[in-house]
Design a protein around this motif. Structure first.
Motif, PDB file in Angstrom:
ATOM      1  N   LEU A  40       0.816  -1.216   0.000  1.00  0.00           N
ATOM      2  CA  LEU A  40       0.000   0.000   0.000  1.00  0.00           C
ATOM      3  C   LEU A  40       0.849   1.266   0.000  1.00  0.00           C
ATOM      4  O   LEU A  40       0.559   2.223  -0.725  1.00  0.00           O
ATOM      5  CB  LEU A  40      -0.946  -0.018   1.205  1.00  0.00           C
ATOM      6  N   THR A  41       1.895   1.283   0.808  1.00  0.00           N
ATOM      7  CA  THR A  41       2.733   2.489   0.858  1.00  0.00           C
ATOM      8  C   THR A  41       3.498   2.692  -0.442  1.00  0.00           C
ATOM      9  O   THR A  41       3.651   3.829  -0.904  1.00  0.00           O
ATOM     10  CB  THR A  41       3.708   2.448   2.049  1.00  0.00           C
ATOM     11  N   ASP A  42       3.964   1.612  -1.056  1.00  0.00           N
ATOM     12  CA  ASP A  42       4.636   1.738  -2.359  1.00  0.00           C
ATOM     13  C   ASP A  42       3.690   2.337  -3.395  1.00  0.00           C
ATOM     14  O   ASP A  42       4.080   3.216  -4.189  1.00  0.00           O
ATOM     15  CB  ASP A  42       5.139   0.382  -2.844  1.00  0.00           C
ATOM     16  N   GLU A  43       2.446   1.868  -3.389  1.00  0.00           N
ATOM     17  CA  GLU A  43       1.456   2.374  -4.336  1.00  0.00           C
ATOM     18  C   GLU A  43       1.174   3.852  -4.098  1.00  0.00           C
ATOM     19  O   GLU A  43       1.087   4.645  -5.049  1.00  0.00           O
ATOM     20  CB  GLU A  43       0.165   1.555  -4.223  1.00  0.00           C
ATOM     21  N   LEU A  44       1.024   4.233  -2.844  1.00  0.00           N
ATOM     22  CA  LEU A  44       0.739   5.630  -2.513  1.00  0.00           C
ATOM     23  C   LEU A  44       1.909   6.541  -2.882  1.00  0.00           C
ATOM     24  O   LEU A  44       1.711   7.657  -3.373  1.00  0.00           O
ATOM     25  CB  LEU A  44       0.395   5.748  -1.031  1.00  0.00           C
ATOM     26  N   LYS A  45       3.120   6.073  -2.652  1.00  0.00           N
ATOM     27  CA  LYS A  45       4.294   6.857  -3.057  1.00  0.00           C
ATOM     28  C   LYS A  45       4.306   7.068  -4.568  1.00  0.00           C
ATOM     29  O   LYS A  45       4.582   8.175  -5.057  1.00  0.00           O
ATOM     30  CB  LYS A  45       5.570   6.154  -2.605  1.00  0.00           C
ATOM     31  N   ASP A  46       4.014   5.998  -5.310  1.00  0.00           N
ATOM     32  CA  ASP A  46       3.983   6.098  -6.770  1.00  0.00           C
ATOM     33  C   ASP A  46       2.911   7.072  -7.248  1.00  0.00           C
ATOM     34  O   ASP A  46       3.030   7.653  -8.334  1.00  0.00           O
ATOM     35  CB  ASP A  46       3.729   4.716  -7.386  1.00  0.00           C
ATOM     36  N   ARG A  47       1.879   7.255  -6.414  1.00  0.00           N
ATOM     37  CA  ARG A  47       0.771   8.149  -6.775  1.00  0.00           C
ATOM     38  C   ARG A  47       1.007   9.590  -6.327  1.00  0.00           C
ATOM     39  O   ARG A  47       0.124  10.434  -6.472  1.00  0.00           O
ATOM     40  CB  ARG A  47      -0.526   7.646  -6.141  1.00  0.00           C
ATOM     41  N   GLY A  48       2.158   9.863  -5.763  1.00  0.00           N
ATOM     42  CA  GLY A  48       2.482  11.235  -5.376  1.00  0.00           C
ATOM     43  C   GLY A  48       2.129  11.613  -3.952  1.00  0.00           C
ATOM     44  O   GLY A  48       2.182  12.802  -3.592  1.00  0.00           O
ATOM     45  N   PHE A  49       1.778  10.644  -3.121  1.00  0.00           N
ATOM     46  CA  PHE A  49       1.484  10.913  -1.712  1.00  0.00           C
ATOM     47  C   PHE A  49       2.783  10.940  -0.910  1.00  0.00           C
ATOM     48  O   PHE A  49       3.715  10.182  -1.180  1.00  0.00           O
ATOM     49  CB  PHE A  49       0.560   9.840  -1.133  1.00  0.00           C
ATOM     50  N   GLN A  50       2.818  11.805   0.084  1.00  0.00           N
ATOM     51  CA  GLN A  50       3.923  11.821   1.038  1.00  0.00           C
ATOM     52  C   GLN A  50       3.601  10.802   2.129  1.00  0.00           C
ATOM     53  O   GLN A  50       2.579  10.924   2.807  1.00  0.00           O
ATOM     54  CB  GLN A  50       4.104  13.214   1.633  1.00  0.00           C
ATOM     55  N   VAL A  51       4.461   9.820   2.297  1.00  0.00           N
ATOM     56  CA  VAL A  51       4.160   8.693   3.175  1.00  0.00           C
ATOM     57  C   VAL A  51       5.104   8.665   4.370  1.00  0.00           C
ATOM     58  O   VAL A  51       6.317   8.767   4.217  1.00  0.00           O
ATOM     59  CB  VAL A  51       4.251   7.356   2.406  1.00  0.00           C
ATOM     60  N   GLU A  52       4.515   8.529   5.543  1.00  0.00           N
ATOM     61  CA  GLU A  52       5.278   8.339   6.773  1.00  0.00           C
ATOM     62  C   GLU A  52       4.941   6.953   7.314  1.00  0.00           C
ATOM     63  O   GLU A  52       3.778   6.649   7.590  1.00  0.00           O
ATOM     64  CB  GLU A  52       4.891   9.409   7.797  1.00  0.00           C
ATOM     65  N   GLU A  53       5.942   6.128   7.456  1.00  0.00           N
ATOM     66  CA  GLU A  53       5.740   4.744   7.880  1.00  0.00           C
ATOM     67  C   GLU A  53       6.036   4.578   9.377  1.00  0.00           C
ATOM     68  O   GLU A  53       6.655   5.429  10.007  1.00  0.00           O
ATOM     69  CB  GLU A  53       6.620   3.813   7.046  1.00  0.00           C
ATOM     70  N   LYS A  54       5.553   3.482   9.918  1.00  0.00           N
ATOM     71  CA  LYS A  54       5.782   3.100  11.326  1.00  0.00           C
ATOM     72  C   LYS A  54       5.351   4.204  12.286  1.00  0.00           C
ATOM     73  O   LYS A  54       6.035   4.481  13.286  1.00  0.00           O
ATOM     74  CB  LYS A  54       7.252   2.736  11.547  1.00  0.00           C
ATOM     75  N   ILE A  55       4.209   4.820  12.025  1.00  0.00           N
ATOM     76  CA  ILE A  55       3.739   5.891  12.904  1.00  0.00           C
ATOM     77  C   ILE A  55       3.268   5.320  14.240  1.00  0.00           C
ATOM     78  O   ILE A  55       2.872   4.154  14.334  1.00  0.00           O
ATOM     79  CB  ILE A  55       2.628   6.735  12.242  1.00  0.00           C
ATOM     80  N   CYS A  56       3.324   6.133  15.260  1.00  0.00           N
ATOM     81  CA  CYS A  56       2.914   5.747  16.618  1.00  0.00           C
ATOM     82  C   CYS A  56       3.694   4.532  17.128  1.00  0.00           C
ATOM     83  O   CYS A  56       3.206   3.796  17.998  1.00  0.00           O
ATOM     84  CB  CYS A  56       1.416   5.455  16.680  1.00  0.00           C
ATOM     85  N   GLY A  57       4.877   4.309  16.563  1.00  0.00           N
ATOM     86  CA  GLY A  57       5.679   3.172  16.988  1.00  0.00           C
ATOM     87  C   GLY A  57       5.142   1.833  16.536  1.00  0.00           C
ATOM     88  O   GLY A  57       5.586   0.787  17.016  1.00  0.00           O
ATOM     89  N   LEU A  58       4.205   1.835  15.600  1.00  0.00           N
ATOM     90  CA  LEU A  58       3.591   0.607  15.092  1.00  0.00           C
ATOM     91  C   LEU A  58       4.255   0.231  13.775  1.00  0.00           C
ATOM     92  O   LEU A  58       4.207   1.000  12.803  1.00  0.00           O
ATOM     93  CB  LEU A  58       2.085   0.800  14.910  1.00  0.00           C
ATOM     94  N   GLU A  59       4.840  -0.936  13.713  1.00  0.00           N
ATOM     95  CA  GLU A  59       5.654  -1.354  12.572  1.00  0.00           C
ATOM     96  C   GLU A  59       4.904  -1.333  11.248  1.00  0.00           C
ATOM     97  O   GLU A  59       5.493  -1.059  10.202  1.00  0.00           O
ATOM     98  CB  GLU A  59       6.204  -2.762  12.815  1.00  0.00           C
ATOM     99  N   THR A  60       3.623  -1.632  11.276  1.00  0.00           N
ATOM    100  CA  THR A  60       2.882  -1.760  10.013  1.00  0.00           C
ATOM    101  C   THR A  60       1.812  -0.678   9.840  1.00  0.00           C
ATOM    102  O   THR A  60       0.879  -0.836   9.050  1.00  0.00           O
ATOM    103  CB  THR A  60       2.235  -3.161   9.913  1.00  0.00           C
ATOM    104  N   ALA A  61       1.933   0.411  10.583  1.00  0.00           N
ATOM    105  CA  ALA A  61       1.011   1.545  10.437  1.00  0.00           C
ATOM    106  C   ALA A  61       1.654   2.616   9.565  1.00  0.00           C
ATOM    107  O   ALA A  61       2.875   2.729   9.504  1.00  0.00           O
ATOM    108  CB  ALA A  61       0.649   2.122  11.796  1.00  0.00           C
ATOM    109  N   PHE A  62       0.821   3.394   8.887  1.00  0.00           N
ATOM    110  CA  PHE A  62       1.373   4.478   8.071  1.00  0.00           C
ATOM    111  C   PHE A  62       0.363   5.612   7.934  1.00  0.00           C
ATOM    112  O   PHE A  62      -0.837   5.442   8.180  1.00  0.00           O
ATOM    113  CB  PHE A  62       1.793   3.984   6.684  1.00  0.00           C
ATOM    114  N   ARG A  63       0.905   6.766   7.531  1.00  0.00           N
ATOM    115  CA  ARG A  63       0.087   7.927   7.193  1.00  0.00           C
ATOM    116  C   ARG A  63       0.575   8.467   5.850  1.00  0.00           C
ATOM    117  O   ARG A  63       1.765   8.727   5.670  1.00  0.00           O
ATOM    118  CB  ARG A  63       0.213   9.016   8.263  1.00  0.00           C
ATOM    119  N   ALA A  64      -0.342   8.620   4.911  1.00  0.00           N
ATOM    120  CA  ALA A  64      -0.018   9.176   3.600  1.00  0.00           C
ATOM    121  C   ALA A  64      -0.834  10.450   3.397  1.00  0.00           C
ATOM    122  O   ALA A  64      -2.018  10.493   3.756  1.00  0.00           O
ATOM    123  CB  ALA A  64      -0.331   8.170   2.505  1.00  0.00           C
TER     124      ALA A  64
END
Length: 384
Positions: A40-64
């Protein structure tokens, strides 16, 4: 503009279906959704979203985030992607991930013209620890105008309520002894946990009708000729709202401390998973979504079911105006959390659910961003 949104989703539908199928074929349990998060994060990056991974200390959480650079409202879509043990995606989270991704892609196609921001949140472990609970507590959603997600279901229903949930763990420690030769020298921790169940069962008549108790014994002793010195039980306490929930929790705690006094076994009470708040549907926002879904060809939206279990989107709904509608396969005999439900997610029907839900969510986001009057109505309802 809405035609442009739906066309963009249609043009990307095969890619969205492929992502849903990938998640179906590689199910990951809550907190272990590494492939899903990367996909999902790779797809969002390819779509021009700014992606922050591992938010809130959670390994598989993200914010785009996609920011138009123009002032305007912000719309959040939520991806879930954890699977169920032994069943896989029997809750359809593979569809949820693709639906929300598709909604973001569709809305992004017009955002530079209308202004505002799009957020996409990757929220792991909905089935257990509920990442949205921690994210809401840490203020991740603060300042966002609305939150939207859609859940697959046997039939289509409007967004409604969910039950507040408190997961309680009880550990009793007694004293071991030979059950026949010297039982008087032991302190029976199993007696304590059995009394706990009986006490909680006695509560059922004396709490509000919405309160529910579900419990299991996870440790009950090792051998019948030994007085058990350690036992453990886990309970889910549910209620229609936080007030009723916490009143019930207090009474359950009193039961536990009462069994401690009766048996002598010492009890330790803890919370073994996240506490889920009840879902507060924003009806103004829900009506806009329903209208868009009907315009996309949905022939019937049933009223919301009452007491549909507990969802961590409830915690989001206490922070920002939110909806959690259900998009259906049109089969009342289909049962969620089954292998049969998981298999339906990768059929042509599942593809159609992605198409409709993604478009309805994106169009609803468009309506919010382009109408200050609608934003005002949504916020006024939320603050009541």
């Amino acid at each position: 503009m809405k035609e442009k949104i739906t066309k963009e989703i249609e043009n990307n539908l095969d890619s969205l279906v492929s992502i849903s199928k990938c998640l179906y074929e590689h199910p990951e349990l809550g907190g272990e959704e590494y492939l899903a998060a990367k996909t999902l994060t790779d797809e969002l990056k390819d779509r021009g979203f700014q992606v922050e991974e591992k938010i809130c200390g959670l390994e598989t959480a993200f914010r785009a985030v996609y920011d138009s650079g123009k002032a305007g409202a912000s719309v959040a879509f939520f991806c879930e992607y954890d699977a169920l043990p032994s069943i896989g995606h029997g809750c359809g989270h593979n569809l949820i991930a693709s639906m929300s991704l598709g909604a973001a892609i569709g809305l992004k196609s017009v955002l530079d013209e209308i202004g505002g921001k799009i957020f996409v949140f990757g929220t792991p472990a909905e089935e257990t620890n509920g990442a949205k609970v921690q994210m809401a507590r840490e203020g991740i959603f603060d300042g966002i105008t609305v939150g939207i997600m859609t859940h697959p279901s046997p039939v289509t229903e409007e967004s409604g309520t969910s039950m507040a949930l408190y997961p309680m763990n009880f550990q009793y420690r007694g004293k071991a002894s030979h059950a026949a030769a010297s039982p008087e020298k032991g302190i029976n921790a199993l007696d304590a946990v059995i009394l706990l169940f009986n006490s909680i069962n006695a509560l059922r008549q004396h709490v509000t009708r919405d309160v529910m108790f579900h419990g299991i014994i996870t440790a009950g002793g090792e051998a019948p000729n030994v007085v058990p010195d350690f036992t453990e039980a886990k309970f889910y306490i549910r209620a229609a709202n936080k007030k009723n929930l916490m009143e019930a929790v207090k009474r359950v705690e009193d039961c536990a401390y009462g069994t401690e006094r009766i048996t002598g076994a010492k009890v330790t009470i803890s919370c073994f998973e996240a506490v889920f708040d009840d879902m507060r549907t924003n009806k103004t926002l829900s009506e806009v979504y329903n209208k868009n879904l009907m315009n996309l060809g949905e022939d019937r939206i049933s009223p919301a079911s009452a007491g549909i279990g507990s969802i961590d989107m409830g915690n989001v709904s206490h922070v920002i105006p939110s909806i959690h509608p259900w998009i259906g396969f049109g089969d009342e005999n289909l049962v969620i959390h089954t292998r049969e439900f998981a298999e339906r997610t990768i059929t042509e029907e599942g593809k159609n659910l992605i198409r409709k839900a993604a478009a309805a969510m994106a169009m609803t986001g468009y309506d919010v961003i382009t109408s200050y009057e609608l934003q005002k109505q949504i916020i006024e309802e939320f603050l009541r």
